[in-house]
Design a protein around this motif. Structure first.
Motif, PDB file in Angstrom:
ATOM      1  N   GLU A 253       0.775  -1.167  -0.142  1.00 23.58           N
ATOM      2  CA  GLU A 253       0.206   0.005  -0.111  1.00 23.58           C
ATOM      3  C   GLU A 253       1.068   1.247   0.263  1.00 23.58           C
ATOM      4  N   GLY A 254       1.835   1.205   0.488  1.00 20.81           N
ATOM      5  CA  GLY A 254       3.335   2.042   0.425  1.00 20.81           C
ATOM      6  C   GLY A 254       3.547   2.848  -0.871  1.00 20.81           C
ATOM      7  N   VAL A 255       3.057   1.989  -1.962  1.00 27.52           N
ATOM      8  CA  VAL A 255       3.745   1.845  -3.463  1.00 27.52           C
ATOM      9  C   VAL A 255       2.699   2.539  -4.166  1.00 27.52           C
ATOM     10  N   VAL A 256       0.808   2.101  -3.650  1.00 34.47           N
ATOM     11  CA  VAL A 256       0.636   2.995  -3.821  1.00 34.47           C
ATOM     12  C   VAL A 256      -0.428   3.952  -3.809  1.00 34.47           C
ATOM     13  N   THR A 257      -0.324   4.946  -2.447  1.00 38.76           N
ATOM     14  CA  THR A 257       0.076   5.922  -2.028  1.00 38.76           C
ATOM     15  C   THR A 257       0.796   6.878  -2.555  1.00 38.76           C
ATOM     16  N   GLY A 258       2.111   6.227  -2.657  1.00 38.59           N
ATOM     17  CA  GLY A 258       3.386   6.689  -3.084  1.00 38.59           C
ATOM     18  C   GLY A 258       3.181   7.464  -4.395  1.00 38.59           C
ATOM     19  N   ALA A 259       2.751   6.304  -4.822  1.00 35.67           N
ATOM     20  CA  ALA A 259       2.593   6.912  -6.759  1.00 35.67           C
ATOM     21  C   ALA A 259       1.351   7.877  -6.886  1.00 35.67           C
ATOM     22  N   ALA A 260       0.863   7.498  -6.299  1.00 36.07           N
ATOM     23  CA  ALA A 260      -0.709   8.280  -6.298  1.00 36.07           C
ATOM     24  C   ALA A 260       0.061   9.544  -5.859  1.00 36.07           C
ATOM     25  N   ASP A 261       0.603   9.581  -5.398  1.00 42.58           N
ATOM     26  CA  ASP A 261       1.500  11.666  -4.844  1.00 42.58           C
ATOM     27  C   ASP A 261       2.068  11.945  -5.942  1.00 42.58           C
ATOM     28  N   GLY A 262       3.235  11.314  -6.607  1.00 44.24           N
ATOM     29  CA  GLY A 262       3.562  11.002  -7.274  1.00 44.24           C
ATOM     30  C   GLY A 262       2.886  11.720  -8.403  1.00 44.24           C
ATOM     31  N   TYR A 263       1.847  11.168  -9.065  1.00 44.42           N
ATOM     32  CA  TYR A 263       0.957  11.310 -10.914  1.00 44.42           C
ATOM     33  C   TYR A 263      -0.548  12.724 -10.052  1.00 44.42           C
ATOM     34  N   ALA A 264      -0.555  12.986  -8.836  1.00 37.73           N
ATOM     35  CA  ALA A 264      -1.222  14.307  -8.661  1.00 37.73           C
ATOM     36  C   ALA A 264       0.072  15.504  -9.135  1.00 37.73           C
ATOM     37  N   ARG A 265       1.467  14.727  -8.423  1.00 39.29           N
ATOM     38  CA  ARG A 265       2.399  16.296  -7.810  1.00 39.29           C
ATOM     39  C   ARG A 265       2.796  16.508  -9.684  1.00 39.29           C
ATOM     40  N   MET A 266       2.352  15.937 -10.767  1.00 37.66           N
ATOM     41  CA  MET A 266       2.926  15.933 -12.106  1.00 37.66           C
ATOM     42  C   MET A 266       1.449  16.121 -12.775  1.00 37.66           C
ATOM     43  N   THR A 267       0.041  16.089 -12.402  1.00 40.95           N
ATOM     44  CA  THR A 267      -0.782  16.096 -13.291  1.00 40.95           C
ATOM     45  C   THR A 267      -2.185  17.247 -12.716  1.00 40.95           C
ATOM     46  N   GLU A 268      -1.271  17.540 -11.539  1.00 42.24           N
ATOM     47  CA  GLU A 268      -2.498  18.669 -10.842  1.00 42.24           C
ATOM     48  C   GLU A 268      -3.519  18.016 -10.252  1.00 42.24           C
ATOM     49  N   ARG A 269      -3.470  17.244 -10.212  1.00 46.05           N
ATOM     50  CA  ARG A 269      -5.167  16.364 -10.262  1.00 46.05           C
ATOM     51  C   ARG A 269      -5.102  15.181  -9.166  1.00 46.05           C
ATOM     52  N   PRO A 270      -6.158  14.479  -8.881  1.00 48.50           N
ATOM     53  CA  PRO A 270      -5.893  12.868  -8.087  1.00 48.50           C
ATOM     54  C   PRO A 270      -6.400  11.868  -8.643  1.00 48.50           C
ATOM     55  N   ALA A 271      -5.570  11.233  -8.490  1.00 47.63           N
ATOM     56  CA  ALA A 271      -5.626   9.507  -8.247  1.00 47.63           C
ATOM     57  C   ALA A 271      -6.507   9.092  -7.187  1.00 47.63           C
ATOM     58  N   ALA A 272      -7.461   8.465  -7.234  1.00 42.91           N
ATOM     59  CA  ALA A 272      -7.936   7.241  -6.721  1.00 42.91           C
ATOM     60  C   ALA A 272      -6.515   6.421  -5.769  1.00 42.91           C
ATOM     61  N   THR A 273      -7.042   5.984  -5.483  1.00 43.10           N
ATOM     62  CA  THR A 273      -5.984   4.873  -4.632  1.00 43.10           C
ATOM     63  C   THR A 273      -7.448   3.515  -4.213  1.00 43.10           C
ATOM     64  N   LEU A 274      -7.354   2.457  -3.952  1.00 43.35           N
ATOM     65  CA  LEU A 274      -7.722   1.497  -3.992  1.00 43.35           C
ATOM     66  C   LEU A 274      -7.292   0.870  -2.266  1.00 43.35           C
ATOM     67  N   LEU A 275      -7.725   0.599  -0.923  1.00 44.61           N
ATOM     68  CA  LEU A 275      -7.606   0.334   0.717  1.00 44.61           C
ATOM     69  C   LEU A 275      -7.511  -0.401   0.915  1.00 44.61           C
ATOM     70  N   HIS A 276      -7.135  -1.466   1.392  1.00 44.25           N
ATOM     71  CA  HIS A 276      -8.200  -2.363   2.002  1.00 44.25           C
ATOM     72  C   HIS A 276      -8.257  -2.578   3.357  1.00 44.25           C
ATOM     73  N   THR A 277      -9.922  -1.946   4.142  1.00 42.72           N
ATOM     74  CA  THR A 277      -9.246  -1.857   5.594  1.00 42.72           C
ATOM     75  C   THR A 277      -8.824  -0.709   6.376  1.00 42.72           C
ATOM     76  N   GLY A 278      -8.504  -1.293   7.597  1.00 39.64           N
ATOM     77  CA  GLY A 278      -8.008  -0.328   8.125  1.00 39.64           C
ATOM     78  C   GLY A 278      -6.455  -0.920   8.591  1.00 39.64           C
ATOM     79  N   PRO A 279      -6.209  -1.441   8.486  1.00 44.96           N
ATOM     80  CA  PRO A 279      -4.803  -2.003   8.373  1.00 44.96           C
ATOM     81  C   PRO A 279      -4.138  -1.821   6.926  1.00 44.96           C
ATOM     82  N   GLY A 280      -4.476  -2.385   5.534  1.00 49.35           N
ATOM     83  CA  GLY A 280      -4.306  -1.923   4.176  1.00 49.35           C
ATOM     84  C   GLY A 280      -3.999  -0.031   4.431  1.00 49.35           C
TER      85      GLY A 280
END
Length: 517
Positions: free
Chosen positions: A48-75
């Protein structure tokens, strides 16, 4: 039509077209809905750290959000460190966190957790979907929260809200409020302060104020009024390279930073915050500006930073035709030879950098010269981890490559930091992303050796060394990368590194260079 379909439709209607995901059972209805929406690009991360970090890099370059999909609290918890970095970068992001069906929560099943409390410290907005009929309004609220001003929105989606049937709902595009008008009182106050402190004023630019057009205006202010331009220690995104105005980065070490800012009487913040020491150290200040320095905010996060700079230029009577000082020819410096060094890597990358490349710098202590040299490189975008949480580099580069498929991404990566999210290399291979990863393989947490000295420890014993060094066994990045499906090779000399870098830059697709130091 179910709630998961509605959520997908709202996201797509608002140009959220990428979902970085690591789903589990509670999210299967949303996964099925995504399967019915080929317009949504779904990118799997193995952590999940890859998921949120990739969404960060995507947002910095596009200035719009990506979605992330995470599994419950531990995810979600696994992704929090890079959510922290994204929040500090002021990146827009929409986290969709699946949860148990609402009626199942009372049973306290093993994955039941307080998701709201986990999400709150790393989110600007947290919401829970009440039921299938609430999915559409909640999704729109999450998008609005992620964009005005940009930040992290976390939407909790119970399984029964996802599978519950709803009637056809027009997704609708969310109307966003424009940024507020420029605060002319702040403009006049800053202008007066700059006039009253000739040669002793500084300005820190961040966000959109660190893009080429806004930097040009800041450079005109600097030239005409003798205002020194700075960037923060950790840079979310800055456009750098020949022909562009190049602010001086405030150093990480407290002594160097206070020395740099010692003669500043007025410090103007444009999208930035007042600089402070990263940590407290015995006998050293927390604030980096000297006592008595006047710190003024021209414009902040969510404001139109370029318009504020233009208004300040007009207030100071500076013509838009005013010339600026920009970086030009590369310094005359001999090509390094022999055993590979950190400086040799920085020099080689800066000289060979392709035009319009994207640099994701998580080399920590190892690429200190690169930022200064990058002012003379081909025009490019430069990004760093902004929250101090390591492990963001490989995922950030992954997201940037998905955001900008026609641009070469170069990830300057420390070996210790890279091991936090090495799984991101697998995603790069699966998506065939054009990323060159350069691992500074010094086999130690070098920054922590420095921090030991900073707190007054002069001699490091065996117990401390075993917690700070990455040897016995040494990491083999070539094998690690190949195991993830990424072609890789090792360089121990300057000549070998140059050959590998030339090869990696001449082709498309992921490639890793282990630079042994």
């Amino acid at each position: 039509m179910n709630g998961a379909d509605v959520l997908c439709d709202v996201l797509l209607a608002n140009d959220v077209t990428v979902c970085f995901a690591n789903p589990g059972t509670s999210e299967m209805h949303f996964v099925a809905a995504l399967d019915r929406k080929p317009e949504m690009r779904c990118v799997l991360g193995l952590f999940e750290g890859v998921v949120t970090g990739a969404a960060d890099g995507y947002a910095r370059m596009t200035e719009r959000p990506a979605a992330t999909l995470l599994h419950t609290g531990p995810g979600l918890a696994n992704g929090l460190a890079n959510m922290h970095n994204a929040r500090r970068a002021l990146s827009p992001m929409i986290n969709i966190v699946g949860d148990h069906a609402s009626y199942h929560l009372a049973l306290d099943a093993p994955l039941t957790s307080d998701i709201e409390s986990l999400a709150a410290p790393m989110s600007n907005w947290v919401g829970r979907v009440d039921g299938p009929a609430d999915v559409g309004p909640a999704a729109k609220a999450a998008f609005r929260a992620a964009m005005t001003p940009p930040g992290i929105a976390t939407l909790i989606l119970p399984a029964d809200a996802a599978w519950g049937e709803v009637g056809a709902v027009p997704p609708g595009k969310v109307k966003l409020a424009p940024p507020p008008a420029v605060d002319m009182n702040a403009v006049r106050k800053v202008a007066a302060a700059i006039r009253a402190a000739p040669g002793r004023a500084g300005m820190i630019v961040r966000g959109r104020a660190a893009r080429a057009d806004a930097l040009e205006i800041a450079g005109q202010l600097s030239t005409a009024c003798d205002v020194r331009l700075f960037s923060e220690v950790l840079i979310a995104r800055m456009q750098r390279g020949r022909g562009r105005v190049a602010p001086t980065r405030i150093p990480y070490p407290v002594d160097a930073a206070t020395a740099l800012l010692r003669d500043i009487d007025v410090l103007v913040l444009v999208g930035a915050r007042e600089p402070v020491a990263f940590f407290a150290y015995p006998g050293k200040p927390g604030r980096l500006v000297r006592e008595g320095c006047q710190v003024l905010t021209l414009a902040g996060h969510g404001d139109d930073l370029q318009a504020a700079l233009e208004a300040l230029r007009d207030e100071l009577g500076i013509k838009p035709s005013q010339q600026t000082v920009v970086a030009t020819a590369f310094p005359d410096e001999a090509t390094p030879s022999g055993k590979l060094t950190e400086d040799a890597i920085a020099l080689s990358v800066a000289r060979k950098l392709p035009a319009d490349a994207i640099i994701c710098d998580e080399a920590i202590t190892s690429a200190r010269r690169f930022f200064a040299l990058s002012a003379f490189a081909a025009p490019h975008d430069y990004m760093m981890g902004t929250g101090g949480s390591i492990g963001g580099g490989i995922p950030m580069a992954t997201g940037a490559a998905i955001a900008c498929p026609g641009r070469k991404v170069i990830n300057l990566e420390a070996d210790g930091s890279g091991m936090y999210t090495v799984q991101g290399l697998w995603t790069q291979a699966r998506e065939n992303l054009d990323v060159v990863t350069i691992v500074f393989s010094n086999r130690t947490y070098a920054i922590l050796h420095g921090e030991m000295r900073n707190v007054g420890v002069s001699a490091i014993g065996e117990n401390a060394r075993r917690m700070l060094d990455l040897d016995h066994p040494a990491l083999d990045w070539v094998l690690l990368a190949k195991g993830m499906g990424v072609e890789a090779a090792r360089a121990e000399t300057c000549k070998r590194f140059d050959v590998l870098l030339d090869s990696a830059l001449s082709r498309r697709g992921p490639f890793l260079i282990e630079a042994v130091l």
